[in-house]
Design an enzyme around this catalytic site. Sequence first.
Site, PDB file in Angstrom:
ATOM      1  CD1 TRP A   1      -0.724   6.035   8.307  1.00 12.09           C
ATOM      2  CD2 TRP A   1       0.154   4.815   9.953  1.00 12.09           C
ATOM      3  NE1 TRP A   1       0.369   5.391   7.802  1.00 12.09           N
ATOM      4  CE2 TRP A   1       0.926   4.630   8.782  1.00 12.09           C
ATOM      5  CE3 TRP A   1       0.509   4.142  11.122  1.00 12.09           C
ATOM      6  CZ2 TRP A   1       2.039   3.795   8.751  1.00 12.09           C
ATOM      7  CZ3 TRP A   1       1.617   3.320  11.088  1.00 12.09           C
ATOM      8  CH2 TRP A   1       2.363   3.145   9.911  1.00 12.09           C
TER       9      TRP A   1
ATOM     10  CD  GLU B   1      -2.377   2.784  -2.992  1.00 14.95           C
ATOM     11  OE1 GLU B   1      -3.397   2.847  -2.261  1.00 14.95           O
ATOM     12  OE2 GLU B   1      -1.543   1.845  -2.912  1.00 14.95           O
TER      13      GLU B   1
ATOM     14  CG  ASN C   1      -1.726   1.280   1.341  1.00 13.03           C
ATOM     15  OD1 ASN C   1      -1.370   2.218   2.048  1.00 13.03           O
ATOM     16  ND2 ASN C   1      -2.817   1.322   0.605  1.00 13.03           N
TER      17      ASN C   1
ATOM     18  CG  ASP D   1      -4.729  19.313   8.040  1.00 12.70           C
ATOM     19  OD1 ASP D   1      -4.503  18.991   6.868  1.00 12.70           O
ATOM     20  OD2 ASP D   1      -4.649  18.522   8.994  1.00 12.70           O
TER      21      ASP D   1
ATOM     22  CE1 TYR E   1      -2.353   7.352   5.198  1.00 13.78           C
ATOM     23  CE2 TYR E   1      -0.264   6.274   4.706  1.00 13.78           C
ATOM     24  CZ  TYR E   1      -1.646   6.279   4.669  1.00 13.78           C
ATOM     25  OH  TYR E   1      -2.324   5.229   4.108  1.00 13.78           O
ATOM     26  NE  ARG E   2      -0.398  16.272  10.607  1.00 15.26           N
ATOM     27  CZ  ARG E   2      -1.645  16.545  10.958  1.00 15.26           C
ATOM     28  NH1 ARG E   2      -2.527  16.885  10.039  1.00 15.26           N
ATOM     29  NH2 ARG E   2      -2.010  16.508  12.213  1.00 15.26           N
TER      30      ARG E   2
END
Length: 564
Positions: free
Chosen positions: A187, A233, A169, A283, A173-174
């Site tokens: 996550w 992906e 996968n 964000d 994710y920051r």
Amino acid sequence: MPKRDLNSFIKALEARGELRRVKTLVSPVLEITEIADRVGKQGGPALLFERVEGSDFPVLIGALGSEGRMSLALGVEDFGALERQLEGYLDLSRYTTLRGLLSSIPFFWRMFRSLPVRVPLGRPPCQEVIEHSPNLGELPILKCWPLDGGRFLTLPVVFTKELGARTQNAGMYRMQVLDRATTAMHWHKHKDGSQIFESYRKAGKRMPVAVALGCDPAITYSCTAPLPPGVDEMLLAGFLRRRPVSLVRCRSCDLWVPRDAQFVLEGYVDPLEPLCREGPFGDHTGYYSLEGLYPRFHLTCLTRRKTPIYPATVVGRPPMEDCYLAKATERLFLPILRKAIPQLCDLCLPLEGVFHGCAVLSVKNDFPGAAQTVMNAVWGMGQLRYTKLLIAVDEGTDPSDRQAVLKAVLQNVEPGRDLTFSKGTLDALDHSSPTALFGTRLGVDATAKPQRPTRLGRMEVTAVDKREAGQGLCAALRLLDDRKVKLAVAVDRDVDVRDLGEVLWRIYNNIDAGRDLAVQEGGAALDATRKREDEGLHHPWPADIEMDGEVRRRVTRRWKEYGF
């Protein structure tokens, strides 16, 4: 044709006049953000900062920050071309005749060439330099906004896999830097990375993690796409690139990463280790996401090119670079949605809605309740289930035309009959619902109803100096005393009520329909003000993202030094 790697993409941007090199020494702490935000909101080019304080590596930012640059990354003229390609491939009638099958051979070949390829031998570009005692402090990692909890990697492609599985996968994710060799791993509960982490936690085993920085932009985009669980992906990236993604094995763990990446961070997450505190972070909602507890990533090995470029993005109040990734997703996945929902004609995710706040749907209104049917179906589709507000308009209304959509709402909606409420899952970044991850979603049927008369009302917005619970909704209800007002909205005193974009941004982000909407005598009142603890909020209300005043002044003074 999409580019093979980030370096070739940079050359293509420069050849098109879409890249500006900044040779002045700049700070990765707030200064780069302020420059990039100004340039991006003016529709300017991508920026390559060649000299960054505290690091030997240049920073690329804004590479996908326009429709043109995003289209170039995906190898199409515009997003419409991407949509048309997918529509053609999903036309099942073409596969029912010999002639149609023969005409589809290029598509089948393209699909075959989409499969990622694992290259076991050689020294790939991403491993030209190998550091077994790595130091994250040597990378030009940004602190984006004043209240951020630290410096964050903002464009990491994070590779993981289920325990014992072969398929990987890849997600974005920051990652907040904690020290020279550890970061927090953000996550969300709903994300694949979190689900995979949970499987390792149950088994009591360390979870290998690899983070690629600076991939071909088609790879970077694919890791943000809402693919079903279990779909690689890299398969989507290969399809968009029209060539397979070449993967190489990490030096210290059994994960495979794109061979042409600029940097690769290899390491692990130990699910038996206590969670670490992460955030706040400015964000993409335009607000700070709050502190939380997340797993800790341990960096054990860093590999890179000899002369790598560090990729970054800045998110905040829209429009910003991530908006164009979301627009690509909107167009790419619309043909699939139309196949699943026949009455759905078109879809728009308004920039002010920050992806999960609002979606406008144009609907083939060919039977009673068609709009409600489509809205309920959309709430059952993947990540669209997080959408707080759905607005359905007629097929002839362009869902991306803000004024046309507003007119349809003010003319066709009778609030007592045309509003649908749905309790359900919300995005982890939604701050308006009383309870995290769960709240009230609202569907608005703004399609024409020939069987009943309509009246064109007005929308009125009032700014409130809010000092007590319920004051916002009461102020909005007072506006409904004027029978010509159909939609009354209360916002905070510091909001410019003449700026429709800002008003919509506040509505989409600040309202939970179960608490902040009231219907009275054919009109609806909305409370889009900040909420207080005594209004049922079970968490702090986040701060708006604003840049430090001294940083703004310094950037203004130095503007000509940057070459603008």
